[in-house]
Design a protein around this motif. Sequence first.
Motif, short mmCIF file in Angstrom:
data_model
loop_
_atom_site.label_atom_id
_atom_site.label_comp_id
_atom_site.label_asym_id
_atom_site.label_seq_id
_atom_site.Cartn_x
_atom_site.Cartn_y
_atom_site.Cartn_z
N TRP A 275 1.78 -14.52 -2.52
CA TRP A 275 2.26 -13.29 -3.13
C TRP A 275 2.18 -13.31 -4.66
O TRP A 275 2.11 -12.27 -5.30
N LEU A 276 2.15 -14.50 -5.28
CA LEU A 276 2.17 -14.56 -6.74
C LEU A 276 0.79 -14.32 -7.35
O LEU A 276 0.63 -13.48 -8.24
N GLY A 278 -2.20 -14.01 -5.30
CA GLY A 278 -3.09 -13.32 -4.38
C GLY A 278 -4.13 -14.24 -3.77
O GLY A 278 -4.15 -15.46 -3.99
N ARG A 315 -4.46 -4.75 -5.00
CA ARG A 315 -4.24 -5.68 -6.10
C ARG A 315 -3.25 -6.77 -5.72
O ARG A 315 -3.40 -7.93 -6.12
N LEU A 316 -2.26 -6.42 -4.90
CA LEU A 316 -1.30 -7.41 -4.42
C LEU A 316 -2.00 -8.46 -3.57
O LEU A 316 -1.76 -9.67 -3.71
N GLY A 320 -2.19 -10.78 -6.46
CA GLY A 320 -0.78 -11.11 -6.40
C GLY A 320 0.10 -10.22 -7.26
O GLY A 320 -0.34 -9.21 -7.82
N MET A 321 1.35 -10.63 -7.40
CA MET A 321 2.30 -9.85 -8.18
C MET A 321 1.93 -9.81 -9.66
O MET A 321 2.24 -8.84 -10.36
N VAL A 322 1.26 -10.85 -10.15
CA VAL A 322 0.81 -10.84 -11.54
C VAL A 322 -0.19 -9.70 -11.75
O VAL A 322 -0.10 -8.95 -12.73
N VAL A 324 -0.45 -6.97 -9.94
CA VAL A 324 0.25 -5.69 -9.80
C VAL A 324 1.00 -5.35 -11.09
O VAL A 324 1.01 -4.21 -11.54
N ALA A 325 1.63 -6.36 -11.69
CA ALA A 325 2.37 -6.13 -12.94
C ALA A 325 1.44 -5.66 -14.05
O ALA A 325 1.78 -4.75 -14.81
#
Length: 389
Positions: A275-276, A278, A315-316, A320-322, A324-325
Motif C-alpha cells: 500500500w505504501l 505500490g 495510482r494506489l 502506493g499512497m505516496v 496518491v499523495a
Amino acid sequence: MNRSTIFNTLILLPVIWLFSGLLVVGDGDKPMVALVVISAITSISYYGLQTTRDNLRHNRVLWVVLALTAYGLFSHFYHGISSREIRALLMASVMLICFPRELISQRLLSWLCLMGGISCFYMAYYYGQYLDIGRGAWPINAIPQATMSAAIGLIALSLSCNKNASHKTIAVLAFVISTAAVLFSQSRGVWLGYFVTVALMIILHFRSLLLTKKSCLVALLLLIMGGFALKPVVEARIDETQYEVNQIMSGNFTTSAGLRLQMWAIVPQLVEDNWLLGLGRYHREKFNELYQQGQASETLKQQNPAHYHNQFLDRLVKSGMVGVALLLALLSVPLIGLSRASHQHRYMLSSIVLLYATASLTDVPFSHPQPLLLYIFLVSCLTTSSRKH
C-alpha cells in the motif's frame, strides 16, 4: 521579423505543438522532446538564468512536478513505471523551469485554444465519424482525447469573458468547436465532468460574464445547430448506457461499466501488502494470482487491464499512497491562493482541476502523456500569472 520575435517563436515551439500535433499524433510526445530542448536552450540564451530562478522560486506547480518526476524515476528503477509518463514528466520539468510565463498572453491563449479545438475536432470527427473506427483504435485513445478537448473548451469559455471583441469571438468559436469534439468522442465520463463544470461556470458566474447579447445569441445558435447535428451520436451513447445499467442490475458485469466495477472491487486485494509504494509493473502478476484464487472473473482476465479505469485507484495500485499523495498535490496546489486571483483565472483554474478530478474517476488522464502535459502547462501558467492580477 525582428530578433525578439524569432527567439520567442523558438521558445513557444513546444506550446504550439501542445495545442496542435500533440492532439492528433499518437506518439506526439516524442517529437516534443526535441522542441522542449530547443525552447529551453533558446530561453536561457535569450533571457538568461533569471527566468529559471524565478520559476524555481515561485512556481508551486513546478515543485509538485519535480517531486512527481523524482518519485517517478525512483519507481521506474524500483518496480517499473510507464516510460512515456516519465518522459512527459521530464519534459514538463524542463519546460516549466525555463519557460518565460509572460509570453502567454490572453490573445495568444485564445488563438491556441482555437487551434487546439480544431485539432481535437479533426481527430474525433475524422476517426470516429468519417472512418468509423472504434474509439480504442484511434491514434490517441478517445477518453484522454475528450479530456483534452474539454480542457480547451473550458479555457475558451473563460476567455470569452474578455472585453476585446476579437478575442471574445475567437474564444467563443473555440468553445463551440471543442464542445463538438467532446461530444464526438462519446466519452460518457468526460461528458459528465465537462457539462457539469460548464453549467456551474455559467450559473455561478453569470453576472460576471462580459459577453455581449450578440455573442450570446451566436454561441446559442451554434450550440443548437451542433446539438441537432450530434443528436444521433448522443442518443446512441445514452441508449448504450441504459443497456449497461440494466445489465448490471440483472447481475451481468461483462459490459464496459460492469468491467470497471470489477476492476475497482479487486483493488483492495491488489494493494493489501504494497500500500505504501505500490506494485509498479508487477501489478499484472498480482492480478494473475487473484485470478488463480478465483477473486477475478474470466471476463476480466481476458481484458488483461493495463490500468484500472480510476486514476486514484490505479495510482494506489502502481505507486502506493505516496503516488496518491503526489497526485492529490497536483490537483490541489493550483487552487492555493485562488481567492486572491482575478475572476477569470479563478474560473480557468478551478474548472480545469474539477474536470481532471472528475475524469479521474473513470479514467487515468494523468497516466497518458498528452493530457498530463496539457494539464501541467495550463495550471502552471495560470497559477503563476494569477498572482500578477
